[in-house]
Design a protein around this motif. Structure first.
Motif, mmCIF file in Angstrom:
data_model
loop_
_atom_site.group_PDB
_atom_site.id
_atom_site.type_symbol
_atom_site.label_atom_id
_atom_site.label_comp_id
_atom_site.label_asym_id
_atom_site.label_seq_id
_atom_site.Cartn_x
_atom_site.Cartn_y
_atom_site.Cartn_z
ATOM 1 N N MET A 1 0.802 -1.327 0.037
ATOM 2 C CA MET A 1 0.150 0.027 -0.208
ATOM 3 C C MET A 1 0.820 1.078 -0.004
ATOM 4 O O MET A 1 2.071 1.135 0.746
ATOM 5 C CB MET A 1 -0.944 0.156 1.323
ATOM 6 N N ARG A 2 0.481 2.245 -0.881
ATOM 7 C CA ARG A 2 1.212 3.528 -0.843
ATOM 8 C C ARG A 2 1.155 4.216 0.375
ATOM 9 O O ARG A 2 -0.108 4.638 0.745
ATOM 10 C CB ARG A 2 0.814 4.263 -2.163
ATOM 11 N N THR A 3 1.970 5.189 0.609
ATOM 12 C CA THR A 3 2.034 6.026 1.880
ATOM 13 C C THR A 3 1.573 7.382 1.289
ATOM 14 O O THR A 3 1.453 7.384 -0.050
ATOM 15 C CB THR A 3 3.423 6.239 2.472
ATOM 16 N N GLN A 4 0.907 8.010 1.947
ATOM 17 C CA GLN A 4 0.413 9.524 1.316
ATOM 18 C C GLN A 4 1.776 10.359 0.695
ATOM 19 O O GLN A 4 1.595 11.179 -0.323
ATOM 20 C CB GLN A 4 0.122 10.435 2.794
ATOM 21 N N GLN A 5 2.975 10.312 1.211
ATOM 22 C CA GLN A 5 4.206 10.953 0.545
ATOM 23 C C GLN A 5 4.325 10.191 -0.831
ATOM 24 O O GLN A 5 4.671 11.012 -1.725
ATOM 25 C CB GLN A 5 5.201 10.669 1.458
ATOM 26 N N GLU A 6 4.172 8.759 -0.885
ATOM 27 C CA GLU A 6 4.364 8.240 -2.162
ATOM 28 C C GLU A 6 3.456 8.724 -3.283
ATOM 29 O O GLU A 6 3.504 9.048 -4.260
ATOM 30 C CB GLU A 6 4.387 6.658 -2.130
ATOM 31 N N LYS A 7 2.144 8.837 -2.689
ATOM 32 C CA LYS A 7 1.124 9.282 -3.664
ATOM 33 C C LYS A 7 1.447 10.561 -4.196
ATOM 34 O O LYS A 7 0.956 11.003 -5.345
ATOM 35 C CB LYS A 7 -0.162 9.419 -2.986
ATOM 36 N N LYS A 8 1.597 11.451 -3.376
ATOM 37 C CA LYS A 8 2.220 13.077 -3.821
ATOM 38 C C LYS A 8 3.140 12.756 -4.885
ATOM 39 O O LYS A 8 2.999 13.638 -5.929
ATOM 40 C CB LYS A 8 2.493 13.731 -2.572
#
Length: 85
Positions: A1-8
């Protein structure tokens, strides 16, 4: 699962990559238009061609930034793997 930082970072990757590709293609079109203007002895051919080169270089810069964002995502994933071990 992607973290919020990775999504940004992935969002920035797609925005900069897509924008860079559009600028690169537009710059090539403008540069070719300037070339045709030179053949027709139109007066502003130099400035049109210079603008085309500027668009090309800006597009390449955006693509380079997109590559940096993608690399940052890969580094974050690798660090997460190491932290879980």
């Amino acid at each position: 699962m992607r973290t919020q930082q990775e999504k940004k970072l992935i969002t920035k990757y797609w925005l900069f990559g897509g924008g860079g590709a559009m600028l690169l293609g537009s710059g090539l079109a403008v540069l070719l238009h300037g070339s045709k203007m030179k053949e027709a002895n139109a007066d502003p051919w130099f400035w049109v061609s210079t603008g085309g080169f500027a668009l090309i270089m800006t597009g390449l810069g955006f693509i380079g930034d997109a590559n940096r964002f993608r690399t940052m995502v890969d580094v974050l994933r690798e660090l997460d793997k190491r932290a879980q071990q």
